[in-house]
Design an enzyme around this catalytic site. Structure first.
Site, PDB file in Angstrom:
ATOM      1  CB  ILE A 271      72.213  27.402  21.073  1.00  0.00           C
ATOM      2  CG1 ILE A 271      70.698  27.245  20.882  1.00  0.00           C
ATOM      3  CG2 ILE A 271      72.682  26.630  22.304  1.00  0.00           C
ATOM      4  CD1 ILE A 271      70.227  25.837  20.536  1.00  0.00           C
TER       5      ILE A 271
ATOM      6  N   GLY B 100      67.026  19.759  26.384  1.00  0.00           N
ATOM      7  CA  GLY B 100      67.603  21.098  26.184  1.00  0.00           C
ATOM      8  C   GLY B 100      66.592  22.232  26.211  1.00  0.00           C
ATOM      9  CB  ALA B 101      64.031  23.239  23.927  1.00  0.00           C
TER      10      ALA B 101
ATOM     11  CB  THR C  96      73.020  20.784  24.000  1.00  0.00           C
ATOM     12  OG1 THR C  96      73.715  21.893  23.420  1.00  0.00           O
ATOM     13  CG2 THR C  96      73.516  20.510  25.400  1.00  0.00           C
TER      14      THR C  96
ATOM     15  CD  GLU D  83      67.290  12.219  20.546  1.00  0.00           C
ATOM     16  OE1 GLU D  83      66.172  12.721  20.765  1.00  0.00           O
ATOM     17  OE2 GLU D  83      68.294  12.902  20.347  1.00  0.00           O
TER      18      GLU D  83
ATOM     19  CG  ASP E 111      79.148  29.995  12.710  1.00  0.00           C
ATOM     20  OD1 ASP E 111      79.089  30.027  11.464  1.00  0.00           O
ATOM     21  OD2 ASP E 111      78.145  30.006  13.434  1.00  0.00           O
TER      22      ASP E 111
ATOM     23  CG  HIS F  28      66.020  15.964  22.469  1.00  0.00           C
ATOM     24  ND1 HIS F  28      66.204  15.486  21.196  1.00  0.00           N
ATOM     25  CD2 HIS F  28      65.995  17.320  22.344  1.00  0.00           C
ATOM     26  CE1 HIS F  28      66.274  16.488  20.338  1.00  0.00           C
ATOM     27  NE2 HIS F  28      66.144  17.632  21.018  1.00  0.00           N
TER      28      HIS F  28
HETATM   29  P1  NAD Z   1      71.176  28.685  14.669  1.00  0.00           P
HETATM   30  O1  NAD Z   1      70.713  28.458  13.274  1.00  0.00           O
HETATM   31  O2  NAD Z   1      70.856  29.969  15.343  1.00  0.00           O
HETATM   32  O3  NAD Z   1      72.772  28.515  14.736  1.00  0.00           O
HETATM   33  C1  NAD Z   1      73.474  27.533  14.055  1.00  0.00           C
HETATM   34  C2  NAD Z   1      74.861  28.091  13.751  1.00  0.00           C
HETATM   35  O4  NAD Z   1      75.634  27.060  13.130  1.00  0.00           O
HETATM   36  C3  NAD Z   1      74.842  29.292  12.784  1.00  0.00           C
HETATM   37  O5  NAD Z   1      75.554  30.377  13.318  1.00  0.00           O
HETATM   38  C4  NAD Z   1      75.521  28.760  11.520  1.00  0.00           C
HETATM   39  O6  NAD Z   1      76.302  29.746  10.869  1.00  0.00           O
HETATM   40  C5  NAD Z   1      76.410  27.670  12.102  1.00  0.00           C
HETATM   41  N1  NAD Z   1      76.781  26.660  11.117  1.00  0.00           N
HETATM   42  C6  NAD Z   1      76.013  26.115  10.147  1.00  0.00           C
HETATM   43  N2  NAD Z   1      76.724  25.216   9.447  1.00  0.00           N
HETATM   44  C7  NAD Z   1      77.957  25.199  10.003  1.00  0.00           C
HETATM   45  C8  NAD Z   1      79.152  24.477   9.723  1.00  0.00           C
HETATM   46  N3  NAD Z   1      79.196  23.593   8.730  1.00  0.00           N
HETATM   47  N4  NAD Z   1      80.233  24.706  10.499  1.00  0.00           N
HETATM   48  C9  NAD Z   1      80.190  25.604  11.510  1.00  0.00           C
HETATM   49  N5  NAD Z   1      79.098  26.338  11.814  1.00  0.00           N
HETATM   50  C10 NAD Z   1      78.003  26.128  11.060  1.00  0.00           C
HETATM   51  O7  NAD Z   1      70.637  27.463  15.509  1.00  0.00           O
HETATM   52  P2  NAD Z   1      70.500  27.351  17.095  1.00  0.00           P
HETATM   53  O8  NAD Z   1      69.187  27.890  17.510  1.00  0.00           O
HETATM   54  O9  NAD Z   1      71.732  27.884  17.715  1.00  0.00           O
HETATM   55  O10 NAD Z   1      70.453  25.762  17.239  1.00  0.00           O
HETATM   56  C11 NAD Z   1      71.564  24.946  16.895  1.00  0.00           C
HETATM   57  C12 NAD Z   1      71.148  23.505  16.902  1.00  0.00           C
HETATM   58  O11 NAD Z   1      70.852  23.095  18.239  1.00  0.00           O
HETATM   59  C13 NAD Z   1      69.851  23.225  16.142  1.00  0.00           C
HETATM   60  O12 NAD Z   1      70.088  23.040  14.767  1.00  0.00           O
HETATM   61  C14 NAD Z   1      69.345  21.965  16.795  1.00  0.00           C
HETATM   62  O13 NAD Z   1      69.864  20.842  16.111  1.00  0.00           O
HETATM   63  C15 NAD Z   1      69.959  22.004  18.184  1.00  0.00           C
HETATM   64  N6  NAD Z   1      68.938  22.184  19.251  1.00  0.00           N
HETATM   65  C16 NAD Z   1      68.832  21.240  20.226  1.00  0.00           C
HETATM   66  C17 NAD Z   1      67.900  21.403  21.241  1.00  0.00           C
HETATM   67  C18 NAD Z   1      67.762  20.399  22.360  1.00  0.00           C
HETATM   68  O14 NAD Z   1      66.680  20.276  22.911  1.00  0.00           O
HETATM   69  N7  NAD Z   1      68.812  19.705  22.745  1.00  0.00           N
HETATM   70  C19 NAD Z   1      67.060  22.527  21.235  1.00  0.00           C
HETATM   71  C20 NAD Z   1      67.221  23.489  20.250  1.00  0.00           C
HETATM   72  C21 NAD Z   1      68.155  23.296  19.256  1.00  0.00           C
END
Ligand code: NAD
Length: 310
Positions: free
Chosen positions: A156, A286-287, A235, A266, A175, A284
């Site tokens: 994301i 987002g997706a 998000t 939530e 990151d 919620h």
């Molecule tokens: P992803 O696993 O592809 O990316 C997460 C990133 O965070 C990775 O690049 C990882 O290296 C980094 N990371 C992990 N720990 C870290 C830290 N301590 N400090 C800095 N960076 C760190 O996940 P994604 O698909 O990008 O999703 C991210 C989050 O978004 C999900 O975990 C979920 O909680 C949330 N999400 C929310 C919705 C929604 O409907 N609002 C939908 C999908 C995902």
């Protein structure tokens, strides 16, 4: 014997034919969550009792649920964040877990950028004002030339970078696990420390998973680093923000505003943050787009089948 699979996400029933047909190809007994709501731990406990597989949304897959689900072999997440699943217990019990990360990245990133625009132009305030008979204007700011600070450059976060680059924003990101230098070059992203992201960004946007390391990553101390004119967009997960500290910062104009798609609880019920007009909350979503729902459904079915039968 046919494998029994519980499918909890409410939007799963809306997926188009392609996903439904894919499911039909496998000899599975399917049980859907027809409550119209995210299941409680109590409901999960009962409904998971005799299933072999689980396609799960944000319903709680706790230690208690897992230990009571004696036949459970595989959990396929319909989405990205695995924070609602007790991964340690799953591992101990030999239950395999897969995520559909990536399938909703564009949808969530578009919402995050939508929130940038909503905050920059006071969209919610203006709509409310006009609907109540007003015609006053609150001066906004442009996004072009502003700094987006992305925390978590995964599926994301990268989509947010791509879109922010298209808008003409300067992009910094934190990151510690990110390694793709080609991507950084392509979208002109500079990696920075967490402190620099909070200090320099006009829009801090959260895209890390909720873990022990990231819980309350936005807190009194990190909020103090931010510019008075800066905004926060979340998000990802409500637990990433200390909501009391955010309330104080917003109420006392220490930052300009915040928008969130998620909350620590939530639905939130009453929360003092909801009384502030520089705080926006969406439920919620987002997706929750036609495209992401279909991609998440297909990927979570494919993942489940691999986990169950390979
Ligand atoms: P992803 O696993 O592809 O990316 C997460 C990133 O965070 C990775 O690049 C990882 O290296 C980094 N990371 C992990 N720990 C870290 C830290 N301590 N400090 C800095 N960076 C760190 O996940 P994604 O698909 O990008 O999703 C991210 C989050 O978004 C999900 O975990 C979920 O909680 C949330 N999400 C929310 C919705 C929604 O409907 N609002 C939908 C999908 C995902």
């Amino acid at each position: 014997m046919r494998a029994k699979v519980l499918i909890t996400p409410r939007s799963f029933l809306k997926v188009k034919e392609q996903a439904q047909n894919l499911l039909k190809r496998y000899d599975l007994d399917l049980i859907y969550n027809d409550t119209g709501k995210t299941l409680t731990e109590e409901q999960m406990l009962k409904m998971c009792e005799d299933v072999d597989g689980l396609i799960v949304g944000i319903d709680p897959v706790t230690e208690k649920v897992l230990k009571n689900a004696r036949k459970l072999k595989a959990i396929s997440k319909y989405g990205a964040g695995l924070d609602n699943i007790d991964l340690k217990t799953a591992r101990e019990l030999g239950i395999k877990v897969a995520s559909a990360a990536g399938t909703n990245a564009t949808s969530v990133a578009e919402l995050a950028i939508g929130m940038f625009f909503a905050l920059a132009r006071n969209l919610a305030k203006h709509v409310f004002l006009v609907k109540n008979g007003g015609w006053d204007r609150i001066q906004g700011v442009e996004l072009t030339g502003k700094t987006a600070g992305i925390i978590g450059l995964g599926n994301i976060g990268k989509e947010v970078a791509r879109l922010a680059n298209g808008i003409g924003m300067r992009i910094i990101a934190y990151d510690p696990y990110f390694e793709d230098s080609e991507f950084l070059k392509k979208y002109d992203v500079k990696m920075a420390s967490l402190e620099s992201v909070f200090k320099e960004a006009d829009f801090v946007t959260l895209h890390v998973p909720l873990t022990e390391a990231t819980a309350k990553i936005v807190n009194e101390n990190t909020l103090k680093l931010m510019k008075k004119t800066a905004y926060i967009v979340n998000t990802s997960r409500g637990g990433l923000i200390d909501e009391d500290a955010l309330y104080e910062a917003l109420k006392n104009d220490k930052i300009a505003g915040a928008a969130s798609d998620v909350f620590s609880k939530e639905p939130p019920g009453f929360h003092k943050l909801l009384t502030l007009d520089n705080f926006l909350l969406t439920p919620h979503i987002g997706a929750y787009t036609a495209e992401a729902v279909e991609k998440m459904a297909i990927k979570s079915i494919e993942n489940l089948v691999v986990l169950l039968f390979d």
